[in-house]
Design an enzyme around this catalytic site. Sequence first.
Site, short mmCIF file in Angstrom:
data_model
loop_
_atom_site.label_atom_id
_atom_site.label_comp_id
_atom_site.label_asym_id
_atom_site.label_seq_id
_atom_site.Cartn_x
_atom_site.Cartn_y
_atom_site.Cartn_z
N GLY A 159 0.85 -1.19 0.00
CA GLY A 159 0.00 0.00 0.00
C GLY A 159 0.89 1.24 0.00
N ARG A 160 0.33 2.35 0.47
CA ARG A 160 1.08 3.61 0.41
C ARG A 160 2.34 3.57 1.29
NH1 ARG A 160 -3.37 7.16 -0.58
NH2 ARG A 160 -3.92 6.68 -2.72
N ILE A 161 2.25 2.89 2.44
CA ILE A 161 3.44 2.83 3.31
C ILE A 161 4.51 1.98 2.65
CG2 ILE A 161 4.32 2.06 5.55
CD1 ILE A 161 1.49 2.66 6.70
N ARG A 181 -1.83 -8.30 -2.83
CA ARG A 181 -3.03 -8.94 -3.38
C ARG A 181 -3.19 -8.61 -4.85
NH1 ARG A 181 -7.28 -6.67 0.69
NH2 ARG A 181 -5.85 -5.03 0.22
N ILE A 240 6.50 -3.91 10.93
CA ILE A 240 5.92 -2.64 11.41
C ILE A 240 4.41 -2.67 11.21
CG2 ILE A 240 7.90 -1.09 11.07
CD1 ILE A 240 6.36 -0.48 8.30
N ALA A 241 3.87 -3.87 10.93
CA ALA A 241 2.45 -3.96 10.56
C ALA A 241 1.57 -4.19 11.79
CB ALA A 241 2.28 -5.04 9.51
N ARG A 242 1.45 -5.43 12.21
CA ARG A 242 0.67 -5.78 13.39
C ARG A 242 1.23 -7.04 14.00
NH1 ARG A 242 -1.14 -1.63 13.75
NH2 ARG A 242 -3.28 -0.90 13.95
N GLU A 271 0.79 -7.88 22.25
CA GLU A 271 1.39 -6.70 22.88
C GLU A 271 0.37 -6.02 23.80
OE1 GLU A 271 2.28 -4.67 19.08
OE2 GLU A 271 0.90 -3.09 19.70
N HIS A 289 5.79 -0.29 19.48
CA HIS A 289 4.72 0.15 18.56
C HIS A 289 4.74 1.68 18.39
CE1 HIS A 289 0.58 -1.21 16.88
NE2 HIS A 289 1.06 -0.19 16.18
N ILE A 290 5.85 2.18 17.87
CA ILE A 290 6.03 3.64 17.77
C ILE A 290 6.32 4.11 16.35
CG2 ILE A 290 6.81 3.94 20.17
CD1 ILE A 290 9.71 3.99 19.07
C1 GLV Z 1 -0.46 1.90 13.99
O1 GLV Z 1 -0.13 0.78 14.16
C2 GLV Z 1 -1.57 2.28 13.18
O2 GLV Z 1 -2.33 1.39 12.72
O3 GLV Z 1 -1.76 3.47 12.94
#
Ligand code: GLV
Length: 339
Positions: A159-161, A181, A240-242, A271, A289-290
């Site tokens: 995606g954009r990130i 996808r 960095i997702a979940r 977490e 998670h920062i």
């Molecule tokens: C951070 O994890 C967010 O979903 O913004």
Amino acid sequence: MTAKPKVWVSRPLFPDVLARLAEHFDVDAEAVEHRHSADELKRKLAGVDGAVVGLADRIDAAVLEGNTRLKVVANLGVGYNNLDLDALTRAGIVASNTPDVLNESVADYAWALMLAAARRVSAAERWLRAGQWPGSNMRFDDWLGLPVHGRTLGILGMGRIGQGIARRAAGFDMRVLYHNRSRLPEMVERECQATLVSKSELLRQVDYLVLVLPFTPENRHAIGAPELAQMKPSAVLVNIARGGIVDDAALALALREGKLAAAGLDVFEGEPMVHPDLLTLDNAVLSPHIASASEETRRAMANLAADNVIAALGFGEAAGKPPTALNPAVLIRGSAHKA
Ligand code: GLV
């Protein structure tokens, strides 16, 4: 004079953002961080018209049961796996998230973790802070890390990130592969200099794998023991997702056994608890998670959440059109404006 609508803010937030809400609403904002139980959430949400909630607040059918007042829930985050969107939609409650405003900060942070994991920054700092440098006779070949420039970067979830992470790779002269996808438009692929491959090609070919997938039931353990086994032992994984997209126990084992070189992790299964084995590994760089936590970005996220509440409750220039509603069908049906 009619009473102002009531809004609950579940976490301490920037005072100027609270002041924006207070122009229209009677605001009840939590002054200290606190993990709300389902009962507390249910009670708080029963007495308000709108709420700004954090990722730790799980808003599900049980929490919403019997709630006839709530009209909008604005999530402070782009990911919204803490919201049961179907339950909110069924209850006629608008839900919103904070997309886009965090793309660049999160992309920056993915690079921070990649570089730190590759070059052993956290472990070297722990060693230095422990006073081990003097008297260590540190050798020329101590603290050797992995090269980043010129290597292959893989992005799972483009995606954009993911695209922001890919664009930055040009500066490191990296080859970029991605799996998603759906294929990106050709122009975007060209901008990102990224090539679509199958998931197993991605796992097998990359030196750095960054995860930017949304958490869905299908994505649970998208990276588990079988996937880790396909990666190069010299590879680095960045999440960095979940939490839950990676099987953290399997990852800890792969890191311990040298089947994967290093990991940079900002999110964890369960977490704020972190798998105890990860805490013992020097080749894992861990953060709480920062990824979106720059002043500018967190302010933008808070303001966007406020924009959604203000608009969903019928105020401001965008009245009736919350900018980043996740279930706009609720608005079309008009059921967000319950009596
Ligand atoms: C951070 O994890 C967010 O979903 O913004």
